[in-house]
Design a protein around this motif. Sequence first.
Motif, mmCIF file in Angstrom:
data_model
loop_
_atom_site.group_PDB
_atom_site.id
_atom_site.type_symbol
_atom_site.label_atom_id
_atom_site.label_comp_id
_atom_site.label_asym_id
_atom_site.label_seq_id
_atom_site.Cartn_x
_atom_site.Cartn_y
_atom_site.Cartn_z
ATOM 1 N N LEU A 148 23.788 33.200 11.617
ATOM 2 C CA LEU A 148 25.009 34.053 11.655
ATOM 3 C C LEU A 148 26.344 34.200 12.326
ATOM 4 C CD1 LEU A 148 24.027 37.372 10.009
ATOM 5 C CD2 LEU A 148 25.092 34.901 8.954
ATOM 6 N N LYS A 149 25.463 34.333 13.956
ATOM 7 C CA LYS A 149 26.019 33.967 15.149
ATOM 8 C C LYS A 149 27.067 32.548 15.467
ATOM 9 C CE LYS A 149 25.111 37.013 18.578
ATOM 10 N NZ LYS A 149 24.071 37.220 20.145
ATOM 11 N N ILE A 150 26.177 31.584 15.108
ATOM 12 C CA ILE A 150 27.504 30.846 15.679
ATOM 13 C C ILE A 150 28.855 30.361 14.490
ATOM 14 C CG2 ILE A 150 26.666 27.476 15.239
ATOM 15 C CD1 ILE A 150 23.300 28.017 15.926
ATOM 16 N N GLN A 151 27.995 30.997 13.547
ATOM 17 C CA GLN A 151 29.364 30.894 12.478
ATOM 18 C C GLN A 151 30.058 31.672 12.995
ATOM 19 O OE1 GLN A 151 27.514 31.454 8.932
ATOM 20 N NE2 GLN A 151 27.263 29.120 7.818
ATOM 21 N N LYS A 152 30.022 33.069 13.064
ATOM 22 C CA LYS A 152 30.610 34.517 13.577
ATOM 23 C C LYS A 152 31.672 34.072 14.427
ATOM 24 C CE LYS A 152 31.178 39.091 14.222
ATOM 25 N NZ LYS A 152 30.697 40.302 13.892
ATOM 26 N N LYS A 153 31.107 33.294 15.749
ATOM 27 C CA LYS A 153 32.067 32.576 17.010
ATOM 28 C C LYS A 153 31.644 31.727 17.678
ATOM 29 C CE LYS A 153 29.405 37.536 18.929
ATOM 30 N NZ LYS A 153 28.787 37.921 19.932
ATOM 31 N N ASN A 154 32.011 30.519 16.246
ATOM 32 C CA ASN A 154 32.535 29.171 16.497
ATOM 33 C C ASN A 154 31.467 28.571 17.725
ATOM 34 O OD1 ASN A 154 34.541 26.889 15.599
ATOM 35 N ND2 ASN A 154 36.093 27.968 17.282
ATOM 36 N N LEU A 155 30.234 28.745 17.994
ATOM 37 C CA LEU A 155 30.118 27.961 18.954
ATOM 38 C C LEU A 155 29.063 27.060 18.120
ATOM 39 C CD1 LEU A 155 26.836 31.068 19.589
ATOM 40 C CD2 LEU A 155 29.615 30.871 20.526
ATOM 41 N N ASP A 156 29.039 25.867 19.686
ATOM 42 C CA ASP A 156 28.431 24.890 19.557
ATOM 43 C C ASP A 156 26.579 24.521 19.510
ATOM 44 O OD1 ASP A 156 31.133 22.310 18.987
ATOM 45 O OD2 ASP A 156 31.489 24.311 21.254
ATOM 46 N N LEU A 157 26.589 25.819 19.901
ATOM 47 C CA LEU A 157 24.597 25.557 20.162
ATOM 48 C C LEU A 157 24.560 27.161 20.686
ATOM 49 C CD1 LEU A 157 22.346 23.687 20.721
ATOM 50 C CD2 LEU A 157 22.641 23.916 23.057
ATOM 51 N N ILE A 158 23.436 27.541 20.159
ATOM 52 C CA ILE A 158 22.961 28.568 20.551
ATOM 53 C C ILE A 158 21.469 29.224 21.126
ATOM 54 C CG2 ILE A 158 22.037 29.304 18.305
ATOM 55 C CD1 ILE A 158 23.600 31.931 19.139
#
Length: 403
Positions: free
Chosen positions: A340-350
């Motif tokens: 969810l954090k990847i999608q919400k914050k527009n991340l390439d990697l977590i």
Amino acid sequence: MSVLNGKKILLGVSGGIAAYKTASLVRLFIKAGAHVQVIMTPASKDFVTPLTLSTLSRKPVFSSFYNEDDQEAEWNNHVELGLWADLMLVAPATANTMSKMTNGNCDNLLIATYLSAKCPVYVAPAMDLDMYKHPSTIASFTALQKFGNTIIPAESGELASGLSGEGRMAEPENIVAFIESDLESKLPLKGKKFLITAGPTYEAIDPVRFIGNHSSGKMGFDIASSAANLGAEVVLVSGPTHFKTNHPSILLIPVVSAQEMYKACHAHFSQMDVVIAAAAVADYRPKTVATQKIKKSADNFVIELEKTKDILLSLGEIKKNQFLIGFALETENEIENAKLKIQKKNLDLIVLNSLQDEGAGFKKATNKVTFIDKDFNIEPMELKPKEEVADDILNKIKAYFHD
């Protein structure tokens, strides 16, 4: 800080008059922060003593496969020596030694170690003018370069024969500068700009007290060090921590609060290629900060809190070509929350941490992470020292830029 800092260097010394210069060469490597292991050919000991080079390198010097004076001593394992090194330098490299290197004529420890080495090899030739120009020597140069070795060109000047011309071994300062320049040019992240956050933030309650967390900042500092050692220019924005850095490629910006970290990140974000948010930023701060120390009077004390600005979310919203990496420290539903954090914050990697894993979390020398990319590919890693976790993160970034 030299690119040689921390590097393990094998220095092979062969039997030429230029061997006397290796004393200065060892000193310069040690001064640059390198670890030096000297291997001498038997003939080289006529020109410089093993005691001199052992004293300067702070290691015993090897010149034979075993110690003839101690029949019970272990043999000097050329394979282990070759695997130990980050780089090998043969200096001086005589015509005889280069010919042996070219043809695999393995009659001494130096050649055996060279043939076992898996690291980059540099060769600093030293011989008289006519020997340097001889077709057999030129053939050795060509063959060594085909093998992947790097020749450090000889210099012109007065030679042992009394002649003047090309063939003089490069001066120690020039050898070190050549190797540093060559290594820097091959660094995989050279020219890339990194923004890294580290440590906790402290949100003031009054002039004495604050809301904070247990983050030490070690993970962020290790990532910054690893990136800089790979050639990156790093801006490191860190909350309060006892960690320091003196790496010339790291600009440390100390901050205290989440708001200060927010401003520092946004001031540099647009120039960055990679952003790694490793800081443990406070989610809330006191809505009102007392100007004087709050006295202990009432039995109960209530602090009204307000949300801090979400730094990573704000960077994801304005991201263009930056490779954006976030950290997630979870205690339950770890994978789902990280996705969810990847999608919400527009991340390439977590980089996911779980407090359920022993050895992971705040104030630990180790960490156990799981990588999840924007396509939800999941890669769990084993428990490792944080320095190795930093290297794993940088490997992901190298793969991104070089795929």
